[in-house]
Design a protein around this motif. Structure first.
Motif, mmCIF file in Angstrom:
data_model
loop_
_atom_site.group_PDB
_atom_site.id
_atom_site.type_symbol
_atom_site.label_atom_id
_atom_site.label_comp_id
_atom_site.label_asym_id
_atom_site.label_seq_id
_atom_site.Cartn_x
_atom_site.Cartn_y
_atom_site.Cartn_z
ATOM 1 N N LEU A 91 0.793 -1.037 -0.034
ATOM 2 C CA LEU A 91 -0.019 -0.061 0.181
ATOM 3 C C LEU A 91 0.958 1.177 0.031
ATOM 4 C CD1 LEU A 91 -3.176 0.433 0.635
ATOM 5 C CD2 LEU A 91 -2.349 1.314 2.804
ATOM 6 N N PRO A 93 2.164 4.349 1.418
ATOM 7 C CA PRO A 93 1.895 5.028 2.773
ATOM 8 C C PRO A 93 0.951 6.573 2.786
ATOM 9 C CG PRO A 93 3.843 4.463 2.422
ATOM 10 C CD PRO A 93 3.424 4.386 1.260
ATOM 11 N N THR A 97 -1.650 8.327 8.051
ATOM 12 C CA THR A 97 -0.863 7.549 8.848
ATOM 13 C C THR A 97 0.162 8.114 9.527
ATOM 14 O OG1 THR A 97 -1.572 5.782 7.305
ATOM 15 C CG2 THR A 97 0.248 5.040 8.819
ATOM 16 N N GLY A 119 1.128 -5.858 10.049
ATOM 17 C CA GLY A 119 0.648 -5.519 8.731
ATOM 18 C C GLY A 119 1.470 -4.498 8.189
ATOM 19 N N THR A 120 2.868 -4.487 8.093
ATOM 20 C CA THR A 120 3.653 -3.327 8.050
ATOM 21 C C THR A 120 3.847 -2.850 6.524
ATOM 22 O OG1 THR A 120 5.865 -2.586 8.768
ATOM 23 C CG2 THR A 120 5.859 -4.821 7.464
ATOM 24 N N GLY A 121 3.467 -3.706 5.676
ATOM 25 C CA GLY A 121 3.428 -3.322 4.151
ATOM 26 C C GLY A 121 4.782 -2.570 3.686
ATOM 27 N N ILE A 125 5.564 2.730 9.058
ATOM 28 C CA ILE A 125 5.364 2.785 10.372
ATOM 29 C C ILE A 125 6.713 2.119 11.072
ATOM 30 C CG2 ILE A 125 3.875 2.125 12.638
ATOM 31 C CD1 ILE A 125 1.667 2.161 10.670
ATOM 32 N N ASN A 197 -1.825 -0.587 11.212
ATOM 33 C CA ASN A 197 -2.891 -0.017 9.836
ATOM 34 C C ASN A 197 -3.125 -1.225 8.956
ATOM 35 O OD1 ASN A 197 -4.088 1.584 8.016
ATOM 36 N ND2 ASN A 197 -2.401 2.344 7.064
ATOM 37 N N PRO A 198 -4.085 -1.905 9.554
ATOM 38 C CA PRO A 198 -4.353 -3.218 8.701
ATOM 39 C C PRO A 198 -5.376 -2.778 7.748
ATOM 40 C CG PRO A 198 -5.918 -3.157 10.731
ATOM 41 C CD PRO A 198 -5.239 -1.889 10.598
ATOM 42 N N PRO A 199 -5.534 -3.953 6.753
ATOM 43 C CA PRO A 199 -6.623 -3.604 5.707
ATOM 44 C C PRO A 199 -8.309 -3.447 6.693
ATOM 45 C CG PRO A 199 -5.938 -6.030 5.670
ATOM 46 C CD PRO A 199 -4.953 -5.365 6.809
ATOM 47 N N ALA A 221 -3.995 -5.769 1.048
ATOM 48 C CA ALA A 221 -3.942 -4.535 2.180
ATOM 49 C C ALA A 221 -5.158 -3.685 2.344
ATOM 50 C CB ALA A 221 -2.653 -3.646 1.312
HETATM 51 N N1 GLN Z 1 1.068 -0.440 7.643
HETATM 52 C C1 GLN Z 1 1.204 -0.168 6.197
HETATM 53 C C2 GLN Z 1 0.969 1.667 6.201
HETATM 54 O O1 GLN Z 1 0.519 2.340 7.044
HETATM 55 C C3 GLN Z 1 0.334 -1.005 5.375
HETATM 56 C C4 GLN Z 1 -1.116 -0.589 5.690
HETATM 57 C C5 GLN Z 1 -1.716 -1.664 4.882
HETATM 58 O O2 GLN Z 1 -1.244 -2.258 3.867
HETATM 59 N N2 GLN Z 1 -3.131 -1.862 5.089
HETATM 60 O O3 GLN Z 1 0.994 1.893 5.202
#
Ligand code: GLN
Length: 293
Positions: A91, A93, A97, A119-121, A125, A197-199, A221
């Motif tokens: 995703l 950022p 966020t 869910g760090t992507g 964060i 910051n999850p889906p 995501a």
């Molecule tokens: N934690 C990541 C971000 O804040 C990814 C979030 C996500 O993919 N839902 O960008």
């Protein structure tokens, strides 16, 4: 053709394709293709467009005209004052966020704490927390191995790789304890701060998302299950598997989800205080829960 003419022609092409904000998008892509900053662009408007850069410029214009987010074309996005590589596996950022990160930093001092980003992507964060708080140890999970690879690169590029550990796995699963013990032993990982910051988009709402998001950002995501709250429900249940409750939980949520997410946290544990942080649109975007030791 001069650089200024290339800019105007590019913006016209994007306008024709129905891409919004075509002047700004054309400018970003032109700066990227030329590898220069805004001041140089304005200085060089009457210079000839370098032939060697023409192909990259036209290729990126075509991708933008086809609806691709400008960040994937340029391969990067700024977050909290640092650059993050982004690919279609992660995703992009979002500025809101940054407010989540800010709230976490404000709620916690600079002491030696353990933070977990679920869910760090792209790692935005996790890497930012590690970079802003040199005494913290940061762990981060993601279900996607491709996302983990991008996040690791971002930790390296921002000199945070020695204090961020990335683990592939489902939400908190890699960190909870259990018989036999996983990577973090039978007890699991003692976490002070849980950030995520999850889906959170309800599955049925996915088709109605902006085209750029829907067609280009990873579904993994975005899709939060039937009501968008599935990841929060599961994280709340997983909290019990940690050796102790985190002192702070900080979640980004979708519009209208803050009360439900707070209720899940209240059911899972006792907190001293639960509060919401609004985003730039005035929506309750982050839910924070804190307890004293
Ligand atoms: N934690 C990541 C971000 O804040 C990814 C979030 C996500 O993919 N839902 O960008």
């Amino acid at each position: 053709m001069t650089i200024g003419e290339a800019w105007r022609a590019g913006a016209a092409k994007l306008r024709e394709a129905g891409v919004g904000e075509e002047d700004a998008n054309a400018e970003l892509l032109l700066l990227h293709a030329l590898g220069i900053g805004k001041a140089e662009l304005l200085r060089d408007l009457r210079e000839p467009m370098p032939a060697a850069k023409l192909e990259a410029w036209e290729r990126s214009l075509a991708r933008k005209a086809a609806g691709e987010p400008v960040q994937y074309i340029m391969g990067r996005q700024a977050f909290y004052g640092r650059w993050f590589e982004v690919t279609p596996d992660v995703l992009i950022p979002r500025p809101e966020t940054e407010l989540l990160v800010e709230a976490v930093l404000a709620a916690c001092g600079g002491g030696a704490l353990t933070a977990l980003d679920v869910g760090t992507g792209s790692g935005a964060i996790a890497v930012t927390l590690a970079a802003e708080r040199p005494a913290w140890r940061v762990y981060a999970s993601d279900l996607s191995a491709d996302a983990i690879a991008v996040a690791r690169g971002n930790a390296r590029a921002n000199d945070a790789d020695e204090r961020v550990t990335f683990v592939r796995g489902d939400l908190l699963a890699p960190f909870v304890g259990g018989a036999g013990g996983g990577q973090f032993g039978e007890a699991g990982l003692a976490v002070d701060i849980l950030v995520s910051n999850p889906p959170y988009i309800p599955s049925a709402d996915l088709p109605g998302l902006q085209r750029e998001v829907r067609d280009h950002e990873p579904r993994l995501a975005l899709d939060g299950g039937p009501d968008g709250l599935a990841p929060y429900r599961r994280m709340a249940a997983q909290l019990r598997g940690l050796p102790r409750l985190p002192r702070l939980v900080a979640w980004e949520v979708g519009a209208g989800q803050a009360e439900d997410a707070a209720a899940l946290l209240r059911e899972a544990a006792e907190w001293e205080r639960i509060w919401f942080v609004r985003d730039y649109a005035g929506i309750d975007r982050h839910v924070l829960a804190i307890r004293s030791e």
